[in-house]
Design an enzyme around this catalytic site. Structure first.
Site, PDB file in Angstrom:
ATOM      1  N   GLN A  15      -7.334 -83.908  91.437  1.00 25.88           N
ATOM      2  CA  GLN A  15      -6.113 -84.667  91.150  1.00 25.88           C
ATOM      3  C   GLN A  15      -4.971 -84.093  92.000  1.00 25.88           C
ATOM      4  O   GLN A  15      -3.873 -84.656  92.003  1.00 25.88           O
ATOM      5  CB  GLN A  15      -5.759 -84.569  89.670  1.00 25.88           C
ATOM      6  CG  GLN A  15      -6.844 -85.151  88.761  1.00 25.88           C
ATOM      7  CD  GLN A  15      -6.599 -84.801  87.313  1.00 25.88           C
ATOM      8  OE1 GLN A  15      -5.855 -85.494  86.606  1.00 25.88           O
ATOM      9  NE2 GLN A  15      -7.191 -83.716  86.877  1.00 25.88           N
ATOM     10  N   ASN A  16      -5.244 -82.993  92.666  1.00 23.35           N
ATOM     11  CA  ASN A  16      -4.198 -82.325  93.446  1.00 23.35           C
ATOM     12  C   ASN A  16      -4.009 -83.002  94.792  1.00 23.35           C
ATOM     13  O   ASN A  16      -4.970 -83.532  95.369  1.00 23.35           O
ATOM     14  CB  ASN A  16      -4.548 -80.846  93.665  1.00 23.35           C
ATOM     15  CG  ASN A  16      -4.703 -80.097  92.344  1.00 23.35           C
ATOM     16  OD1 ASN A  16      -4.181 -80.535  91.317  1.00 23.35           O
ATOM     17  ND2 ASN A  16      -5.448 -79.015  92.348  1.00 23.35           N
TER      18      ASN A  16
ATOM     19  N   HIS B 275      -5.512 -88.667  93.602  1.00 24.95           N
ATOM     20  CA  HIS B 275      -4.086 -89.014  93.552  1.00 24.95           C
ATOM     21  C   HIS B 275      -3.410 -88.952  94.910  1.00 24.95           C
ATOM     22  O   HIS B 275      -2.187 -88.882  94.990  1.00 24.95           O
ATOM     23  CB  HIS B 275      -3.373 -88.105  92.537  1.00 24.95           C
ATOM     24  CG  HIS B 275      -3.855 -88.347  91.138  1.00 24.95           C
ATOM     25  ND1 HIS B 275      -3.638 -87.465  90.104  1.00 24.95           N
ATOM     26  CD2 HIS B 275      -4.566 -89.366  90.603  1.00 24.95           C
ATOM     27  CE1 HIS B 275      -4.185 -87.935  88.984  1.00 24.95           C
ATOM     28  NE2 HIS B 275      -4.763 -89.085  89.267  1.00 24.95           N
TER      29      HIS B 275
END
Ligand code: APR
Length: 230
Positions: free
Chosen positions: A86-87, A104
């Site tokens: 998600q980083n 993301h």
């Protein structure tokens, strides 16, 4: 080689010096998240949004991968590893991981506001008002904002469905659809969760909880994996 799938969040980059989202009281560098990470915020004040990500990019250029990133890269010697992160930083890639899915988006890429297929590497740390794509439209951060589609989710689900080992490292599991990936892990697949504060929603079957920071917790996971799961 067994297939290992790893879901990571801001917690894995915390010990490299990048602050997590929920530990900072939900404010991002003092901004309301909808001001700086949503299409509405972009329409209202593009310059504020560009500066917010320029500051995060500048900070990300100063930090290095930590032991947890390095261990995940080392696991590629023993397992077929896919990182689903998600980083938006590039610490997994810097640490040596070769298969990274960014759910993301990616901080060091920009994208045309006219044609989302036009994605560019960012040299340095800034996207400025007036920086345009080859079709003449303003460039924006290549980040998935709140309320936007998550194009890499389909690929992430495919990878998760075939996982033989599943790791969760440094995520509060509060943001969907990312957190929903856990629903696609087969019941009998061993699941290792590394987080000093256990996330609220965790799988119950075949679960190994390691209540540690990522750099220490990943040492314990590596030991267990090499002893029992090769
Ligand atoms: N090691 C491991 N885990 C840690 C550490 C550490 N040193 N420090 C904090 N954590 C854990 C926290 O306990 C928390 O569970 O990391 C998690 C961070 O959670 P969040 O701040 O919610 O970050 P994340 O889960 O990645 O957020 C998901 O939300 O804000 C959006 O798009 C943003 O990608 C982000 C998404």
């Amino acid at each position: 080689m067994k297939k290992m799938v790893v879901l990571t969040g801001a917690g894995i980059s915390a010990e490299s010096g990048i602050s997590t989202f929920r530990d900072s009281g939900g404010l991002w560098e003092g901004h309301d998240v909808m001001e700086v990470a949503s299409p509405e915020g972009w329409r209202k004040n593009s310059e504020l949004v560009l500066n917010f990500y320029n500051q995060r990019r500048k900070k990300a250029l100063e930090v290095k991968p930590n032991n947890a990133h390095l261990i995940l890269a080392e696991m590629e010697k023993y397992f077929d590893v896919t990182i689903i992160t998600q980083n938006v930083d590039d610490l997994h890639e810097q640490g040596g991981s070769s298969k990274v899915i960014h759910l993301h988006g990616e901080l060091f890429k920009s994208r045309s506001t006219l044609d989302p297929e036009l994605v560019y590497d960012i040299e340095g740390w800034e996207i400025k008002l007036g920086d345009k794509c080859e079709k003449g439209s303003q460039l924006r951060p290549h980040i998935v904002w709140f309320g936007e589609m998550v194009p890499m989710m389909e690929l992430a689900v495919e990878e998760t469905l075939t996982a033989e080992i599943f790791l969760v490292v440094g995520t509060s599991l509060q943001v969907y659809p990312a957190a929903g990936l856990l629903d696609y892990v087969e019941k009998d697949v061993p699941k290792f969760v590394v987080d000093p504060n256990m996330p609220t929603m965790i799988p119950l079957d075949n679960l190994f909880l390691i209540k540690e920071k990522a750099t220490e917790g990943m040492e314990q996971v590596k030991k267990q994996l090499l002893e029992n799961y090769l």
